[in-house]
Design a protein around this motif. Structure first.
Motif, PDB file in Angstrom:
ATOM      1  N   LYS A   8      40.579  13.074  36.360  1.00  0.00           N
ATOM      2  CA  LYS A   8      39.402  12.454  36.961  1.00  0.00           C
ATOM      3  C   LYS A   8      39.729  12.101  38.413  1.00  0.00           C
ATOM      4  O   LYS A   8      40.417  11.149  38.698  1.00  0.00           O
ATOM      5  CB  LYS A   8      38.989  11.201  36.190  1.00  0.00           C
ATOM      6  N   ARG A   9      39.223  12.937  39.321  1.00  0.00           N
ATOM      7  CA  ARG A   9      39.479  12.738  40.742  1.00  0.00           C
ATOM      8  C   ARG A   9      38.156  12.537  41.461  1.00  0.00           C
ATOM      9  O   ARG A   9      37.183  13.232  41.177  1.00  0.00           O
ATOM     10  CB  ARG A   9      40.189  13.951  41.329  1.00  0.00           C
ATOM     11  N   HIS A  11      36.545  12.320  45.285  1.00  0.00           N
ATOM     12  CA  HIS A  11      36.722  12.542  46.719  1.00  0.00           C
ATOM     13  C   HIS A  11      35.611  11.768  47.427  1.00  0.00           C
ATOM     14  O   HIS A  11      34.432  12.023  47.193  1.00  0.00           O
ATOM     15  CB  HIS A  11      36.626  14.037  47.006  1.00  0.00           C
ATOM     16  N   ARG A  80      45.125   8.344  49.455  1.00  0.00           N
ATOM     17  CA  ARG A  80      45.028   8.584  48.018  1.00  0.00           C
ATOM     18  C   ARG A  80      45.356   7.275  47.317  1.00  0.00           C
ATOM     19  O   ARG A  80      46.363   6.634  47.633  1.00  0.00           O
ATOM     20  CB  ARG A  80      46.011   9.668  47.609  1.00  0.00           C
ATOM     21  N   ASP A  82      45.611   5.600  43.418  1.00  0.00           N
ATOM     22  CA  ASP A  82      45.603   5.830  41.974  1.00  0.00           C
ATOM     23  C   ASP A  82      45.172   4.555  41.259  1.00  0.00           C
ATOM     24  O   ASP A  82      45.846   3.527  41.341  1.00  0.00           O
ATOM     25  CB  ASP A  82      46.996   6.238  41.487  1.00  0.00           C
ATOM     26  N   LYS A  86      41.209   6.678  37.318  1.00  0.00           N
ATOM     27  CA  LYS A  86      40.881   7.795  38.209  1.00  0.00           C
ATOM     28  C   LYS A  86      41.774   7.773  39.444  1.00  0.00           C
ATOM     29  O   LYS A  86      42.417   6.779  39.753  1.00  0.00           O
ATOM     30  CB  LYS A  86      39.419   7.749  38.632  1.00  0.00           C
ATOM     31  N   VAL A  87      41.772   8.911  40.127  1.00  0.00           N
ATOM     32  CA  VAL A  87      42.477   9.049  41.401  1.00  0.00           C
ATOM     33  C   VAL A  87      41.406   9.220  42.464  1.00  0.00           C
ATOM     34  O   VAL A  87      40.517  10.058  42.341  1.00  0.00           O
ATOM     35  CB  VAL A  87      43.415  10.277  41.392  1.00  0.00           C
TER      36      VAL A  87
END
Length: 145
Positions: A8-9, A11, A80, A82, A86-87
């Motif tokens: 789960k990323r 952006h 980024r 964490d 999610k990330v």
């Protein structure tokens, strides 16, 4: 069980928006939102197939009612972060030119502030690097890109 956490990323395009007086726009997160009550730099999720600058322009129009001149956008940094579920990749861009007057279309309070006063406001921890980049520009920020 498969590792769904890493898959789960999110952006996120983030705008550091400057007005002609050199002030930066910040918005206060709704109290019931994640990190509620804290100040943030406006922006939102990058959709599939969208460039970051186009996503930022779309989000800023939806949230603030401004029309960003995408040619005036320059990347400031990427962060980024964490979380347990999610990330998140914060893709942070300077916005130097736009049309319209920013208003909180989602009911969020807005403020135009001098960059040197950023540290007087409570931001999410992930925003510390953004504030540092604004207050202490690196020599590479003067390059041609």
């Amino acid at each position: 069980m498969p590792n769904t956490v890493a898959s789960k990323r999110v952006h996120v395009a983030v705008g550091v928006i400057y007005n002609p007086h050199g002030q930066i726009l910040i918005a206060r997160r709704h109290d019931d939102a994640h990190q509620g009550g804290l100040w943030e730099f406006p922006g939102g999720k990058v959709e599939s197939g969208e460039t970051v600058c186009n996503a930022l322009a779309r989000e800023l129009h939806e949230e603030l009612g401004i029309v960003v001149h995408t040619s005036s956008c320059t990347q400031l940094l990427e962060i980024r972060h964490d979380y347990t579920d999610k990330v998140v990749l914060l893709d942070v861009w300077k916005v130097l030119e736009f049309d319209g007057e920013a208003r909180g279309k989602e009911g969020q309070p807005l403020r135009w502030i001098k960059p040197k006063t950023l540290t007087k406001y409570a931001f999410p921890a992930a925003n510390t690097a953004i504030i540092d980049a604004i207050l202490k520009p690196r020599d590479s920020s003067f390059s041609s890109h």
